[in-house]
Design a protein around this motif. Structure first.
Motif, PDB file in Angstrom:
ATOM      1  N   UNK A 109     -61.005 -16.339 137.150  1.00 42.00           N
ATOM      2  CA  UNK A 109     -61.786 -17.517 137.520  1.00 42.00           C
ATOM      3  C   UNK A 109     -61.690 -18.619 136.477  1.00 42.00           C
ATOM      4  N   UNK A 110     -61.568 -18.259 135.213  1.00 42.93           N
ATOM      5  CA  UNK A 110     -61.513 -19.278 134.158  1.00 42.93           C
ATOM      6  C   UNK A 110     -60.087 -19.635 133.761  1.00 42.93           C
ATOM      7  N   UNK A 111     -59.108 -18.967 134.328  1.00 44.78           N
ATOM      8  CA  UNK A 111     -57.725 -19.287 134.018  1.00 44.78           C
ATOM      9  C   UNK A 111     -57.235 -18.756 132.700  1.00 44.78           C
ATOM     10  N   UNK A 112     -57.835 -17.659 132.209  1.00 43.44           N
ATOM     11  CA  UNK A 112     -57.294 -17.041 130.999  1.00 43.44           C
ATOM     12  C   UNK A 112     -58.295 -16.719 129.928  1.00 43.44           C
ATOM     13  N   UNK A 113     -59.592 -16.888 130.158  1.00 39.55           N
ATOM     14  CA  UNK A 113     -60.595 -16.571 129.148  1.00 39.55           C
ATOM     15  C   UNK A 113     -60.821 -15.064 129.103  1.00 39.55           C
ATOM     16  N   UNK A 114     -60.823 -14.533 127.891  1.00 43.07           N
ATOM     17  CA  UNK A 114     -61.039 -13.095 127.706  1.00 43.07           C
ATOM     18  C   UNK A 114     -62.472 -12.847 127.270  1.00 43.07           C
ATOM     19  N   UNK A 115     -63.202 -12.078 128.067  1.00 40.62           N
ATOM     20  CA  UNK A 115     -64.557 -11.647 127.711  1.00 40.62           C
ATOM     21  C   UNK A 115     -64.621 -10.134 127.838  1.00 40.62           C
ATOM     22  N   UNK A 116     -65.190  -9.475 126.868  1.00 41.37           N
ATOM     23  CA  UNK A 116     -65.289  -8.010 126.966  1.00 41.37           C
ATOM     24  C   UNK A 116     -66.260  -7.605 128.056  1.00 41.37           C
ATOM     25  N   UNK A 117     -65.908  -6.542 128.797  1.00 42.89           N
ATOM     26  CA  UNK A 117     -66.793  -6.024 129.828  1.00 42.89           C
ATOM     27  C   UNK A 117     -67.917  -5.199 129.238  1.00 42.89           C
ATOM     28  N   UNK A 118     -68.995  -5.102 129.976  1.00 44.21           N
ATOM     29  CA  UNK A 118     -70.167  -4.330 129.561  1.00 44.21           C
ATOM     30  C   UNK A 118     -70.306  -3.129 130.499  1.00 44.21           C
ATOM     31  N   UNK A 119     -69.919  -1.921 130.055  1.00 43.75           N
ATOM     32  CA  UNK A 119     -70.027  -0.753 130.945  1.00 43.75           C
ATOM     33  C   UNK A 119     -71.451  -0.432 131.359  1.00 43.75           C
ATOM     34  N   UNK A 130     -61.165 -10.696 111.409  1.00 45.96           N
ATOM     35  CA  UNK A 130     -60.488 -10.932 112.697  1.00 45.96           C
ATOM     36  C   UNK A 130     -61.504 -11.114 113.821  1.00 45.96           C
ATOM     37  N   UNK A 131     -62.558 -10.320 113.825  1.00 41.86           N
ATOM     38  CA  UNK A 131     -63.579 -10.441 114.882  1.00 41.86           C
ATOM     39  C   UNK A 131     -64.309 -11.776 114.796  1.00 41.86           C
ATOM     40  N   UNK A 132     -64.578 -12.251 113.577  1.00 41.76           N
ATOM     41  CA  UNK A 132     -65.215 -13.567 113.444  1.00 41.76           C
ATOM     42  C   UNK A 132     -64.323 -14.658 114.033  1.00 41.76           C
ATOM     43  N   UNK A 133     -63.002 -14.547 113.817  1.00 36.22           N
ATOM     44  CA  UNK A 133     -62.074 -15.513 114.391  1.00 36.22           C
ATOM     45  C   UNK A 133     -62.037 -15.402 115.906  1.00 36.22           C
ATOM     46  N   UNK A 134     -62.086 -14.182 116.425  1.00 41.10           N
ATOM     47  CA  UNK A 134     -62.085 -13.965 117.882  1.00 41.10           C
ATOM     48  C   UNK A 134     -63.317 -14.591 118.514  1.00 41.10           C
ATOM     49  N   UNK A 135     -64.468 -14.412 117.902  1.00 34.78           N
ATOM     50  CA  UNK A 135     -65.698 -14.945 118.481  1.00 34.78           C
ATOM     51  C   UNK A 135     -65.698 -16.473 118.479  1.00 34.78           C
ATOM     52  N   UNK A 186     -69.614  -9.904 120.314  1.00 31.85           N
ATOM     53  CA  UNK A 186     -69.481  -9.049 121.503  1.00 31.85           C
ATOM     54  C   UNK A 186     -70.739  -8.228 121.735  1.00 31.85           C
ATOM     55  N   UNK A 187     -71.367  -7.792 120.654  1.00 29.68           N
ATOM     56  CA  UNK A 187     -72.593  -7.006 120.802  1.00 29.68           C
ATOM     57  C   UNK A 187     -73.722  -7.851 121.384  1.00 29.68           C
ATOM     58  N   UNK A 188     -73.813  -9.114 120.977  1.00 27.98           N
ATOM     59  CA  UNK A 188     -74.848  -9.988 121.530  1.00 27.98           C
ATOM     60  C   UNK A 188     -74.606 -10.273 123.010  1.00 27.98           C
TER      61      UNK A 188
END
Length: 557
Positions: free
Chosen positions: A370-380, A176-181, A322-324
């Motif tokens: 800003x991108x109209x719907x792009x999901x990017x994980x936040x970096x705490x 699933x993560x490979x598909x998400x990326x 996500x880690x990269x």
């Protein structure tokens, strides 16, 4: 195409990742429970099975030997139900009966019947735990091999491998993560391209469909992470309980072989460990079953587009994990001294930094707007912005600085974006916020000032006055006149009854009789002659009729 047909295609289309995501969320909410809730449900189910039998035993008024014998067998049934054994065999019932007889013989039923109900219930619970421990110990001692003895008391559901193991859940998560990326890389390329409008209107993979597919995969990824954590905790807990149970049994066996006194506390602990192992055994298969229920709602890559079309869209873009992404953005962090007007939290300077609840489930709200719907994980590690008691993470330093300049604006825009894509409400964990907002709105509407108002209609253009003393009925007036006339001659009367004569004080004034006399004129009398008249001819006679003769004599003769 009519409007009704268009609505039907929106509700039940051939391919709709947004609807699949909502179905997935509903399925997960119905079938998933936390460890605490699941274990509480198991204990409640066991209590519901045991409670009727325990009540019958506590309320029993058995006196004869036959009734006491039947009640003793009912106690055996209570112990079997409380131990959690499913479909016990006849041999198992005999073993439990023997263990009960060694601790609580049937001859003690007379003393048991003299106890109070609360004492009976407490005695039953303690007796069930101790007898279960003795029964388990006897089963272990009856085996020659130590490994076989441990397997003899292991719950049956743990003797077979689970339907879905932790490794399978982890493998599903990696897929699933490979598909998400991949989805993220394609969307990141499309939203920054100049022909975004053309891609949105048509093409091999419309932009809207890709966004919905990304939300679907991200939601599935979040659920799998939660299920994997529960599965790993349950598996580790089962291994620890088996090891502890084995070591405790070894100590009990050594104590018996050395002819030491076997304390009831040690047997009680054995029963408790076995009960906890049974509860964990029921929970081991739960994460895998929930995962199997979620798989039909995952929008696969083949359903959206073919592999050639996807590779064409991906082009030469690098698929980053996500880690990269977090590693690339960690180098540029927020300096709190430069941002004095905002409250920034950094790792190493804030206690419990990793346990802070992140808004939007850890995703970057600025990038979404800003991108109209792009999901990017936040970096705490870049820094967390604390605004109105909530913590926000960002995918880059530029996103953090831009968001901090107008936080209220971006928060409202994220809410608007969630309304456009309803699946984001559950993905961002905003459902509680939306419910609280609706409750506050209802409260504010109910708390508005209220006043009484009146309106004038055409049927009553002028204000009317109604005199309640005016009577239109002539006969009613006559009755009132008669009533007033009767009141004029009415006299108020009072009467004293047998019930009220002792309640008030009464006084009466009387006059005593007197001996008096009065003088009148003297009595006188007069004498008159007494008349004597003879009537003749009453019987009739031949000559003449009836006649009278006066025979009255004078007084003085």
């Amino acid at each position: 195409m009519g409007p009704s047909l268009a609505k039907m295609e929106k509700i039940a289309p051939t391919l709709n990742p947004s609807l699949d995501t909502i179905k997935m969320q509903i399925n997960f909410t119905r079938n998933y429970r936390t460890r605490r809730d699941f274990l509480a449900a198991i204990c409640e189910a066991r209590e519901s099975r045991v409670r009727p039998v325990g009540s019958d035993i506590a309320e029993s008024k058995a006196k004869s030997s036959q009734e006491l014998y039947a009640l003793y067998h009912q106690i055996i049934t209570y112990i079997l139900l409380s131990s959690g054994v499913d479909s016990p065999s006849d041999h198992m019932v005999q073993e439990v009966a023997a263990a009960l007889d060694s601790i609580f013989p049937a001859a003690n039923m007379g003393k048991f019947m003299k106890l109070l109900r609360s004492e009976k219930e407490r005695h039953l619970k303690e007796l069930a735990m101790v007898v279960t421990g003795v029964w388990l110990f006897n089963r272990v001692c009856g085996q020659a091999d130590e490994d076989a003895s441990i397997r003899a008391i292991i719950p049956s559901c743990l003797q077979n491998p689970p339907r879905v193991t932790c490794e399978e859940i982890e493998e599903e998560l990696n897929t699933c993560q490979a598909l998400v990326w991949k989805y993220t890389a394609v969307l990141e390329k499309l939203v920054h391209s100049e022909d975004v409008k053309g891609l949105s209107e048509g093409g091999a993979a419309p932009l809207l469909l890709l966004k919905q597919a990304l939300y679907n995969a991200r939601q599935y990824e979040g659920f799998l992470k939660l299920l994997l954590t529960d599965a790993q905790v349950s598996e580790k807990r089962v291994m620890n309980l088996q090891s502890e149970l084995s070591s405790h049994l070894t100590l009990l066996i050594e104590a018996v072989q050395s002819k030491e006194r076997l304390l009831s506390g040690a047997v009680f602990k054995l029963s408790k460990l076995w009960s906890e192992l049974q509860e964990e055994a029921e929970m081991v298969n739960t994460p895998g079953e929930v995962m199997l229920g979620l798989q039909p709602f995952l929008s696969s890559e083949a359903q959206i587009f073919s592999g050639a079309d996807f590779d064409k869209l991906l082009g030469g873009s690098v698929v980053k994990t996500d880690a990269e992404r977090m590693t690339e953005s960690t180098a540029d962090c927020i300096d709190p001294e430069e941002m004095e007007n905002q409250d920034w939290l950094l790792p190493g300077r804030t206690e419990g930094f990793n346990e802070l609840p992140l808004q939007y489930n850890g995703f970057c709200g600025y990038t979404l707007v800003k991108t109209g719907g792009l999901l990017l994980p936040g970096n705490p590690l870049i820094g967390l912005l604390r605004h109105k008691g909530k913590f926000y993470s960002f995918s880059s330093k530029e996103a953090a600085l831009s968001f901090s300049c107008m936080p209220d604006y971006f928060v409202s825009m994220v809410e608007e974006e969630s309304k456009r894509y309803p699946e984001l409400i559950r993905l961002f964990k905003l459902h509680e916020q939306f419910v609280s907002t609706y409750s506050e709105l209802r409260t504010s509407l109910d708390a508005r000032p209220k006043c009484e108002v009146s309106t004038q209609t055409d049927t009553e253009p002028m204000e009317t006055f109604s005199d309640q003393s005016v009577e239109w009925n002539e006969w009613e007036l006559r009755r009132e006149a008669v009533k007033l006339t009767d009141l004029r001659t009415a006299v108020t009367h009072s009467a004293q009854t047998n019930m009220s004569h002792v309640r008030i004080e009464n006084s009466t004034q009387t006059w005593l009789p007197k001996d008096d006399g009065c003088q009148t004129r003297t009595d006188g009398e007069s004498i008159v002659p007494r008349p004597h008249v003879y009537v003749g001819g009453l019987r009739g006679k031949r000559e003449g009729g009836m006649g009278t003769i006066n025979l009255t004599r004078a007084v003085d003769e």
